[in-house]
Write a protein that holds these residues in place. Structure first.
Motif, PDB file in Angstrom:
ATOM      1  N   ALA A 259       0.902  -1.351  -0.038  1.00 18.60           N
ATOM      2  CA  ALA A 259       0.044  -0.034  -0.060  1.00 18.60           C
ATOM      3  C   ALA A 259       0.898   1.407  -0.009  1.00 18.60           C
ATOM      4  CB  ALA A 259      -0.972   0.018   1.238  1.00 18.60           C
ATOM      5  N   ALA A 260       2.011   1.177   0.692  1.00 19.82           N
ATOM      6  CA  ALA A 260       2.717   2.296   0.983  1.00 19.82           C
ATOM      7  C   ALA A 260       3.513   2.660  -0.516  1.00 19.82           C
ATOM      8  CB  ALA A 260       3.913   2.213   1.875  1.00 19.82           C
ATOM      9  N   ILE A 261       4.208   1.712  -1.405  1.00 21.13           N
ATOM     10  CA  ILE A 261       4.450   1.763  -2.553  1.00 21.13           C
ATOM     11  C   ILE A 261       3.507   2.313  -3.494  1.00 21.13           C
ATOM     12  CG2 ILE A 261       5.543   0.377  -4.559  1.00 21.13           C
ATOM     13  CD1 ILE A 261       6.591  -1.664  -2.459  1.00 21.13           C
ATOM     14  N   THR A 262       2.198   1.875  -3.431  1.00 23.49           N
ATOM     15  CA  THR A 262       1.098   2.354  -4.274  1.00 23.49           C
ATOM     16  C   THR A 262       0.985   3.641  -4.289  1.00 23.49           C
ATOM     17  OG1 THR A 262       0.283  -0.122  -4.806  1.00 23.49           O
ATOM     18  CG2 THR A 262      -0.963   1.846  -5.283  1.00 23.49           C
ATOM     19  N   HIS A 263       0.712   3.967  -2.856  1.00 25.37           N
ATOM     20  CA  HIS A 263       0.258   5.359  -2.745  1.00 25.37           C
ATOM     21  C   HIS A 263       1.459   6.514  -2.873  1.00 25.37           C
ATOM     22  CE1 HIS A 263      -1.056   8.773   0.089  1.00 25.37           C
ATOM     23  NE2 HIS A 263      -2.149   8.276  -0.674  1.00 25.37           N
ATOM     24  N   ALA A 264       2.786   6.141  -2.614  1.00 30.82           N
ATOM     25  CA  ALA A 264       3.777   7.141  -2.836  1.00 30.82           C
ATOM     26  C   ALA A 264       4.023   7.253  -4.332  1.00 30.82           C
ATOM     27  CB  ALA A 264       5.180   6.540  -2.350  1.00 30.82           C
ATOM     28  N   ILE A 265       3.822   6.035  -5.334  1.00 37.86           N
ATOM     29  CA  ILE A 265       3.996   6.317  -6.598  1.00 37.86           C
ATOM     30  C   ILE A 265       2.935   7.314  -7.374  1.00 37.86           C
ATOM     31  CG2 ILE A 265       3.775   5.008  -8.887  1.00 37.86           C
ATOM     32  CD1 ILE A 265       5.329   2.760  -7.558  1.00 37.86           C
ATOM     33  N   LEU A 266       1.645   7.156  -6.697  1.00 36.95           N
ATOM     34  CA  LEU A 266       0.490   7.780  -7.294  1.00 36.95           C
ATOM     35  C   LEU A 266       0.639   9.321  -7.050  1.00 36.95           C
ATOM     36  CD1 LEU A 266      -2.835   5.441  -6.727  1.00 36.95           C
ATOM     37  CD2 LEU A 266      -1.322   5.733  -8.777  1.00 36.95           C
TER      38      LEU A 266
END
Length: 349
Positions: A259-266
Motif C-alpha cells: 500500500a505504501a509503495i502504491t500510494h507514494a507512486i500515485l
C-alpha cells in the motif's frame, strides 16, 4: 470512477517535501481551495499509508522511460521517504520479461510498467498482483500528411512497429478491431528498429508507424507528419496505460508495504501533473537524447493527473482484457472480468 473521485483525477493538490512529512496540507496551499476540493486518497501527504518503521524496497522500472519520470525523481520530493520507504531502482530497460522475472524471482518487490505488456504474462500465472493504474498516454500512431487520415483508412497498408509483441502493436491492433478492421488480415505489420521508423515512413516503405514517446512525440512535431491515433482515444481516453505491480507474496505477507509503495507512486504522478516542467528538469540527467523542455512537453500530453484503484481499476483491466481477447492475445476461454479481479488487489482500502 465514482463521482467523488472525478475532480481528483485532474486537480490534485501540489505537494512539497515539508507537506508530505509534516502536514495534512501543502505548506503553501490555499486552505480555502483545499476545502472546495472533493476528498481524495492522495491529499494530505502519506497519511495512514506511512509505514511504522523503514522498509527497503527494490522497484523495477525502465529508468529511461519519460512516462515514468515522476517515479524516478520521486525521492527528490520525499514521496518515498514520507512513506518510510527506502527505494532501490532495478533497471529492466525495455524488457517486460526481465521486469516480471525480477518480481517473480524476488529480485524486486514491485514494478511499474505498461498494462498491455503484462496481461498476457499474468494470464500465464505469474505470482504478481496489480495494485493501481498510474496514468494514461505515451503511445502514438503516425502517418505522412498525404497518407491515411483515420484508422479505417489504414486497410491494406503496412504499419511499422518495433516489436510484434509490443504494447503499441497490441494497442493499435485492438483499436483497429474496434474501428472495423481485422488487425491480422486487413493490415500488414513490419518490424524496424525504433530509430528507423521515421526514415522508412518518409520513404514510403510503410504507410504508418507506431511507437512510444519521446520518439513518436518528436516525429509528430515535425512538418509532414500526422498523428492519427494515440492510446488516449475512444474509451481509452480515461484509462490507465501504466500500472503498478507487486509480488504476490508481498501483498499476502506485508500488505501495508504494498500500500505504501502504491500510494507514494500515485502521489509522484499527481505532482507531475501539476509540475511537468520541474519533473522535466530533474529527470533530464537520467534520460537519453532529450531535453528538459521536451520531457515536460511530452508529460503534458499524458494524463498523470489520472489514477485508478479498487473497483475502478478492475473495470479498466476488464476493458483491456476484453479487447485483447478479441484480437486473440488472451485465450478464448479467459473471462475478462474474472481475470481482472484475479490479477488485481485493492491495497488502498
Amino acid at each position: 470512477m465514482p463521482a467523488q473521485y472525478s475532480l481528483s483525477r485532474r486537480h490534485f493538490l501540489n505537494y512539497s517535501a515539508a507537506a508530505l512529512a509534516a502536514s495534512a496540507l501543502p505548506a503553501w496551499a490555499n486552505p480555502h481551495d483545499a476545502m472546495n476540493m472533493s476528498p481524495d486518497i492522495l491529499q494530505g501527504g502519506a497519511g495512514k499509508w506511512a509505514l511504522a518503521k523503514p522498509a527497503k524496497i527494490r522497484l523495477a522500472v525502465n529508468l529511461n522511460a519519460i512516462c515514468l519520470a515522476p517515479v524516478i525523481v520521486a525521492d527528490q520530493h520525499n514521496f518515498f521517504k514520507a512513506h518510510n520507504l527506502e527505494v532501490e531502482f532495478v533497471n529492466f530497460g525495455n524488457s517486460t520479461e526481465l521486469l516480471l522475472e525480477s518480481i517473480a524471482t524476488g529480485k524486486a518487490e514491485a514494478a511499474v510498467g505498461m498494462a498491455l505488456r503484462w496481461l498476457k504474462a499474468l494470464e500465464q500465472g505469474f505470482d504478481v498482483k496489480l495494485t493501481a493504474g498510474t496514468h494514461g498516454g505515451c503511445m502514438r500512431l503516425l502517418t505522412r500528411d498525404d497518407g491515411p487520415r483515420s484508422l479505417e483508412a489504414l486497410k491494406g497498408t503496412t504499419i511499422g512497429v518495433t516489436d510484434m509483441a509490443g504494447a503499441d502493436k497490441n494497442f493499435f491492433s485492438l483499436m483497429l478491431k474496434r474501428h472495423g478492421l481485422d488487425p491480422n488480415t486487413d493490415v500488414n505489420w513490419r518490424v524496424y528498429p525504433q530509430d528507423l521508423l521515421p526514415l522508412v515512413l518518409q520513404k514510403g516503405e510503410i504507410q504508418a508507424a507506431t511507437g512510444s514517446d519521446p520518439v513518436m512525440w518528436r516525429l509528430s512535431q515535425q512538418p509532414g507528419y500526422r498523428e492519427v491515433a494515440t492510446n488516449l482515444m475512444d474509451e481509452y481516453a480515461n484509462l490507465s496505460c501504466c500500472v503498478i505491480g507487486t509480488r504476490g507474496s508481498l501483498i499476502r505477507d506485508q500488505p501495508e508495504v504494498a500500500a505504501a509503495i502504491t500510494h507514494a507512486i500515485l502521489q509522484a504522478h499527481a505532482y507531475a501533473a501539476q509540475h511537468p516542467d520541474t519533473i522535466g528538469t530533474e529527470f533530464n540527467g537520467k534520460a537519453l537524447n532529450t531535453t528538459p523542455q521536451e520531457i515536460a512537453s511530452v508529460l503534458k500530453t499524458h494524463t498523470h493527473g489520472h489514477y485508478s484503484v479498487g473497483n475502478d481499476f478492475v473495470k479498466e483491466i476488464d476493458v483491456y482484457a476484453r479487447d485483447l481477447k478479441a484480437i486473440n492475445v488472451l485465450r478464448p476461454e479467459t473471462d475478462p472480468m474474472l481475470f481482472a479481479k484475479g490479477i488485481t488487489s485493492d491495497v488502498l482500502i
